[in-house]
Design an enzyme around this catalytic site. Structure first.
Site, short mmCIF file in Angstrom:
data_model
loop_
_atom_site.label_atom_id
_atom_site.label_comp_id
_atom_site.label_asym_id
_atom_site.label_seq_id
_atom_site.Cartn_x
_atom_site.Cartn_y
_atom_site.Cartn_z
N GLU A 80 5.75 7.21 -7.69
CA GLU A 80 4.98 7.74 -6.69
C GLU A 80 5.76 9.00 -6.04
O GLU A 80 7.18 8.99 -6.09
CB GLU A 80 5.22 6.77 -5.52
CG GLU A 80 4.21 5.54 -6.10
CD GLU A 80 2.99 5.76 -6.00
OE1 GLU A 80 2.52 6.64 -5.56
OE2 GLU A 80 2.10 5.05 -6.57
N ARG A 90 -5.07 -3.76 4.03
CA ARG A 90 -6.48 -4.45 3.68
C ARG A 90 -6.49 -5.86 3.63
O ARG A 90 -7.68 -6.43 3.87
CB ARG A 90 -6.92 -3.89 2.23
CG ARG A 90 -8.32 -4.14 1.87
CD ARG A 90 -8.51 -3.57 0.45
NE ARG A 90 -7.75 -3.66 -0.72
CZ ARG A 90 -7.72 -4.83 -1.29
NH1 ARG A 90 -8.68 -5.88 -1.20
NH2 ARG A 90 -6.83 -5.01 -2.18
N CYS A 143 4.11 -2.61 -0.96
CA CYS A 143 4.59 -1.53 -1.86
C CYS A 143 5.05 -0.20 -1.02
O CYS A 143 6.14 0.07 -0.94
CB CYS A 143 3.84 -1.18 -2.88
SG CYS A 143 3.53 -2.39 -4.14
N HIS A 165 4.45 2.32 -9.60
CA HIS A 165 3.39 1.30 -9.79
C HIS A 165 3.16 1.28 -11.08
O HIS A 165 3.07 2.10 -11.87
CB HIS A 165 2.26 1.95 -8.96
CG HIS A 165 2.14 1.53 -7.44
ND1 HIS A 165 2.11 2.27 -6.59
CD2 HIS A 165 1.88 0.04 -7.07
CE1 HIS A 165 1.96 1.61 -5.18
NE2 HIS A 165 1.96 0.27 -5.59
#
Length: 212
Positions: A80, A90, A143, A165
């Protein structure tokens, strides 16, 4: 001897395992780049994950930190680039919290960049035959929460730190038709190399972000 802090998460979202913690456990106690690897599990819970991270940073005193998380649907090791200062969930976390458009650090900047040599790490992983890419988003779930919190805490220290990830394990992917996966031995070997590269190489300048 120096220490490397390697974090993984507990299972979440109805899963019974989390590949990030499985690989972290597998590397716990190894010596990589003349540094002792210390694996710590973080809860998939907003706020509590950063409290656990604070404790680990204090106890381990790392020279490098790699936080790892599961990203179902991704097909490679995703280094990342940037963490953003927002929690926007979500689904609920493991404590039932579901923040929407909330800052992670009220006094923090909009974003932090990884201080790992992510392009050089991706290039090295690919040269060794592992699927890898630079990712431009860590999402807005726990995360990213941990990634941002990590960079906020280590700003100005010179300690290399960042987030990666990883895909599902094959057993998880079997429950998600069409989802890509990587076997645990591959994830462990690739993460071992990623840590070696993260501790020893300098960043490279390659255009296009994804090194395509």
């Amino acid at each position: 001897m120096k220490n490397i802090l390697l974090t993984g998460f507990e299972p979440f979202g109805g899963e019974t395992v989390n590949p990030s913690w499985e690989l972290a456990q597998a590397l716990h106690g190894e010596v990589i780049a003349e540094s002792h690897v210390v694996a710590v599990q973080l809860p998939c819970v907003f706020g509590e994950a950063l409290r656990r991270l604070d404790e680990a940073l204090r106890l381990v005193g790392p020279s490098l930190v790699l936080a790892v998380g599961q990203a179902g649907g991704r097909c490679d090791l995703s280094l990342e680039r940037v963490a953003i200062n927002v929690d926007d969930a979500r689904i609920p976390d493991n404590a039932g919290a579901q923040p929407v458009d909330e800052p992670i650090a009220a006094d923090g900047p909009a974003a932090y960049f990884s201080t790992l040599p992510i392009k050089a790490m991706v290039a090295g992983l690919r040269d060794a035959g592992y699927p890898a890419s630079v990712s431009q988003t860590a999402g807005t779930f726990v995360c990213n929460h941990v990634f941002y919190g990590l960079q906020h805490r280590l700003r100005g220290t010179g300690i290399r730190s960042g987030f990666m990830h990883i895909p599902y394990l094959p057993a998880q992917a079997a429950r998600h038709p069409g989802a890509p996966s990587l076997p645990l031995p591959t994830l462990v070997a690739a993460t071992r190399l990623a840590l070696t590269l993260g501790a020893t190489v300098e960043e490279i300048r390659v255009g296009g972000g994804q090194l395509d």
